[in-house]
Write a protein that holds these residues in place. Structure first.
Motif, mmCIF file in Angstrom:
data_model
loop_
_atom_site.group_PDB
_atom_site.id
_atom_site.type_symbol
_atom_site.label_atom_id
_atom_site.label_comp_id
_atom_site.label_asym_id
_atom_site.label_seq_id
_atom_site.Cartn_x
_atom_site.Cartn_y
_atom_site.Cartn_z
ATOM 1 N N MET A 1 0.740 -1.071 0.038
ATOM 2 C CA MET A 1 -0.159 0.019 -0.017
ATOM 3 C C MET A 1 0.843 1.297 0.025
ATOM 4 S SD MET A 1 -2.867 0.959 2.762
ATOM 5 C CE MET A 1 -2.087 0.823 4.004
ATOM 6 N N LEU A 2 0.891 1.966 -1.083
ATOM 7 C CA LEU A 2 1.598 3.254 -1.126
ATOM 8 C C LEU A 2 0.577 4.268 -1.315
ATOM 9 C CD1 LEU A 2 4.617 3.941 -1.047
ATOM 10 C CD2 LEU A 2 4.070 4.053 -3.979
ATOM 11 N N LEU A 3 0.661 5.368 -0.275
ATOM 12 C CA LEU A 3 -0.439 6.248 0.010
ATOM 13 C C LEU A 3 0.228 7.482 -0.242
ATOM 14 C CD1 LEU A 3 -2.224 5.182 3.311
ATOM 15 C CD2 LEU A 3 -3.087 4.987 0.939
ATOM 16 N N LEU A 4 -0.566 8.360 -1.191
ATOM 17 C CA LEU A 4 -0.308 9.676 -1.504
ATOM 18 C C LEU A 4 -1.102 10.579 -0.838
ATOM 19 C CD1 LEU A 4 1.499 11.903 -3.084
ATOM 20 C CD2 LEU A 4 -0.290 11.717 -5.018
ATOM 21 N N ALA A 5 -0.603 11.174 0.119
ATOM 22 C CA ALA A 5 -1.253 12.267 1.099
ATOM 23 C C ALA A 5 -1.117 13.566 0.645
ATOM 24 C CB ALA A 5 -0.925 12.028 2.423
ATOM 25 N N LEU A 6 -2.193 14.461 0.685
ATOM 26 C CA LEU A 6 -1.957 15.918 0.614
ATOM 27 C C LEU A 6 -3.122 16.786 1.411
ATOM 28 C CD1 LEU A 6 -4.249 16.864 -1.785
ATOM 29 C CD2 LEU A 6 -2.763 15.383 -3.065
ATOM 30 N N ASP A 7 -2.724 17.889 1.707
ATOM 31 C CA ASP A 7 -3.718 18.786 2.417
ATOM 32 C C ASP A 7 -3.128 20.299 2.031
ATOM 33 O OD1 ASP A 7 -5.192 20.275 4.454
ATOM 34 O OD2 ASP A 7 -5.165 18.458 5.610
ATOM 35 N N THR A 8 -4.383 21.015 1.659
ATOM 36 C CA THR A 8 -4.505 22.629 1.700
ATOM 37 C C THR A 8 -5.365 23.169 2.335
ATOM 38 O OG1 THR A 8 -5.718 22.213 -0.379
ATOM 39 C CG2 THR A 8 -3.293 22.151 -0.704
ATOM 40 N N ALA A 9 -5.799 22.793 3.412
ATOM 41 C CA ALA A 9 -6.880 23.292 4.118
ATOM 42 C C ALA A 9 -6.361 24.510 5.039
ATOM 43 C CB ALA A 9 -7.671 22.306 5.024
ATOM 44 N N THR A 10 -5.147 24.439 5.257
ATOM 45 C CA THR A 10 -4.551 25.550 6.287
ATOM 46 C C THR A 10 -3.432 26.229 5.509
ATOM 47 O OG1 THR A 10 -2.745 24.040 6.841
ATOM 48 C CG2 THR A 10 -4.786 23.800 8.009
ATOM 49 N N PRO A 11 -2.780 27.252 5.885
ATOM 50 C CA PRO A 11 -1.581 27.786 5.218
ATOM 51 C C PRO A 11 -0.501 26.954 4.620
ATOM 52 C CG PRO A 11 -2.320 29.208 6.834
ATOM 53 C CD PRO A 11 -3.076 27.827 6.996
ATOM 54 N N ALA A 12 -0.511 25.566 5.330
ATOM 55 C CA ALA A 12 0.707 24.629 4.768
ATOM 56 C C ALA A 12 0.334 23.863 3.668
ATOM 57 C CB ALA A 12 0.709 23.756 6.122
ATOM 58 N N VAL A 13 0.930 23.793 2.619
ATOM 59 C CA VAL A 13 0.894 22.996 1.349
ATOM 60 C C VAL A 13 1.747 21.974 1.879
ATOM 61 C CG1 VAL A 13 1.167 22.736 -1.099
ATOM 62 C CG2 VAL A 13 0.353 25.164 0.066
ATOM 63 N N THR A 14 1.209 20.744 2.036
ATOM 64 C CA THR A 14 1.845 19.610 2.563
ATOM 65 C C THR A 14 1.512 18.419 1.686
ATOM 66 O OG1 THR A 14 2.252 18.140 4.435
ATOM 67 C CG2 THR A 14 -0.018 19.277 4.408
ATOM 68 N N VAL A 15 2.615 17.671 1.604
ATOM 69 C CA VAL A 15 2.546 16.147 0.554
ATOM 70 C C VAL A 15 3.356 15.219 1.101
ATOM 71 C CG1 VAL A 15 2.595 15.228 -1.776
ATOM 72 C CG2 VAL A 15 1.782 17.677 -1.468
ATOM 73 N N ALA A 16 2.888 14.046 1.020
ATOM 74 C CA ALA A 16 3.885 13.131 1.724
ATOM 75 C C ALA A 16 3.543 11.586 0.810
ATOM 76 C CB ALA A 16 3.564 12.752 3.096
ATOM 77 N N LEU A 17 4.243 10.945 0.712
ATOM 78 C CA LEU A 17 4.226 9.590 0.318
ATOM 79 C C LEU A 17 4.501 8.627 1.475
ATOM 80 C CD1 LEU A 17 3.613 8.039 -2.474
ATOM 81 C CD2 LEU A 17 6.011 7.751 -2.969
ATOM 82 N N TYR A 18 3.712 7.634 1.654
ATOM 83 C CA TYR A 18 3.704 6.773 2.959
ATOM 84 C C TYR A 18 3.568 5.216 2.281
ATOM 85 C CZ TYR A 18 2.742 5.140 7.632
ATOM 86 O OH TYR A 18 3.073 4.704 8.941
ATOM 87 N N ASP A 19 4.469 4.440 2.820
ATOM 88 C CA ASP A 19 4.483 3.067 2.491
ATOM 89 C C ASP A 19 3.634 2.512 3.769
ATOM 90 O OD1 ASP A 19 4.716 0.420 2.214
ATOM 91 O OD2 ASP A 19 7.087 0.546 2.368
ATOM 92 N N GLY A 20 2.455 1.924 3.619
ATOM 93 C CA GLY A 20 1.564 1.374 4.352
ATOM 94 C C GLY A 20 2.041 -0.071 5.028
ATOM 95 N N ASP A 21 2.755 -0.666 4.099
ATOM 96 C CA ASP A 21 3.238 -2.099 4.392
ATOM 97 C C ASP A 21 4.565 -1.917 5.268
ATOM 98 O OD1 ASP A 21 1.181 -3.287 2.971
ATOM 99 O OD2 ASP A 21 2.497 -2.914 1.031
ATOM 100 N N GLY A 22 5.314 -0.884 5.124
ATOM 101 C CA GLY A 22 6.552 -0.746 5.967
ATOM 102 C C GLY A 22 6.185 0.229 6.976
ATOM 103 N N GLY A 23 5.052 0.797 7.007
ATOM 104 C CA GLY A 23 4.901 1.671 8.301
ATOM 105 C C GLY A 23 5.820 2.997 8.266
ATOM 106 N N ALA A 24 6.011 3.627 7.312
ATOM 107 C CA ALA A 24 7.072 4.637 7.100
ATOM 108 C C ALA A 24 6.791 5.734 5.967
ATOM 109 C CB ALA A 24 8.612 4.054 6.931
ATOM 110 N N VAL A 25 7.184 6.896 6.199
ATOM 111 C CA VAL A 25 7.171 8.027 5.318
ATOM 112 C C VAL A 25 8.304 7.734 4.294
ATOM 113 C CG1 VAL A 25 7.213 10.422 4.999
ATOM 114 C CG2 VAL A 25 6.121 9.564 6.949
ATOM 115 N N VAL A 26 7.967 7.622 2.995
ATOM 116 C CA VAL A 26 9.038 7.530 1.881
ATOM 117 C C VAL A 26 9.416 9.001 1.559
ATOM 118 C CG1 VAL A 26 9.506 6.748 -0.237
ATOM 119 C CG2 VAL A 26 7.824 5.396 1.112
ATOM 120 N N ALA A 27 8.734 9.899 1.646
ATOM 121 C CA ALA A 27 9.288 11.170 1.065
ATOM 122 C C ALA A 27 8.065 12.317 1.540
ATOM 123 C CB ALA A 27 9.586 11.510 -0.336
ATOM 124 N N GLN A 28 8.393 13.391 1.802
ATOM 125 C CA GLN A 28 7.416 14.396 2.118
ATOM 126 C C GLN A 28 7.876 15.750 1.772
ATOM 127 O OE1 GLN A 28 7.001 15.101 6.509
ATOM 128 N NE2 GLN A 28 8.417 13.853 6.716
#
Length: 225
Positions: free
Chosen positions: A1-28
């Motif tokens: 499971m490789l999740l692409l997460a993003l949020d622009t609801a606040t002043p923060a423009v934030t993106v991350a790629l998360y390895d659900g199987d390994g339980g770790a952030v790949v890049a952000q």
């Protein structure tokens, strides 16, 4: 499971790629700029994928913060997430933006009991919610003037950029804890919930109030009849 997460609801423009199987952030990528959500988001996605060394086609799911947040910024992330989901044929999951901040602050171990998360809602108001712990929200998010909720939240630690703006009303403001949204935290929380078999909310915006822009009333018709 490789999740692409993003949020622009606040002043923060934030993106991350998360390895659900390994339980770790790949890049952000995390940038705070309240006026450039549309300009910054896609380059941030491209940068995160590049750092991870994968293509967009490798993503198996998208997670997006649904707010609460201002209309213009919030819809940038939601429309982008929906577009990725449609193009890739993968599910798009929504999560409350405040939940992501609560998770990031709560997992530090510095908040052993109940606490409050607040973000700036402008108009001298905050979006806020109360939490039992990093993963458990108590009730629905609200938008209020800080002075109007000071008695309700008295004695509770508070995190988030909204609390920092009104220290007299929030009292125990924890400036040492994460104040802005983190897509990495949002993705980690989503992965936990999905692994536990929980059904995540639909990616629908949580505005809590009407947009600032309105159609003028009683305007004159200038076209000929």
């Amino acid at each position: 499971m490789l999740l692409l997460a993003l949020d622009t609801a606040t002043p923060a423009v934030t993106v991350a790629l998360y390895d659900g199987d390994g339980g770790a952030v790949v890049a952000q990528s995390n940038q705070v700029d309240a006026r450039r959500h549309g300009e910054l988001l896609l380059p941030a996605v491209d940068r995160v994928l590049g750092e991870a060394g994968v293509g967009l086609a490798a993503v198996t799911g998208v997670v997006v913060g649904v707010g609460p947040g201002p209309y213009t910024g919030l819809r940038v992330g939601l429309v982008t997430a929906a577009s990725f989901g449609e193009a890739l044929g993968v599910p798009v999951h929504g999560l409350c933006t405040l939940d992501g901040i609560a998770y990031a602050a709560g997992v530090t171990g510095e908040l052993p009991g109940e606490f409050v998360v607040a973000t700036d809602a402008r108009r001298k108001e905050v979006y806020w919610a109360r939490y039992a712990d990093a993963r458990t929200r108590l009730g629905e998010p609200s938008v209020d003037r800080p002075a109007d909720i000071a008695e309700t939240i008295a004695g509770l630690p508070a995190v988030g950029a909204g609390a920092l703006l009104y220290p007299d009303d929030f009292g125990d403001v924890r400036a040492d804890l994460p104040q802005h949204q983190s897509a990495a935290a949002l993705a980690a929380l989503a992965a936990e919930k999905l692994a536990a078999g929980e059904e995540l909310p639909a990616p629908q915006p949580m505005y809590l109030r009407r947009p600032d822009a309105k159609v003028p009333a009683n305007y004159k018709v200038v076209t000929p009849r």
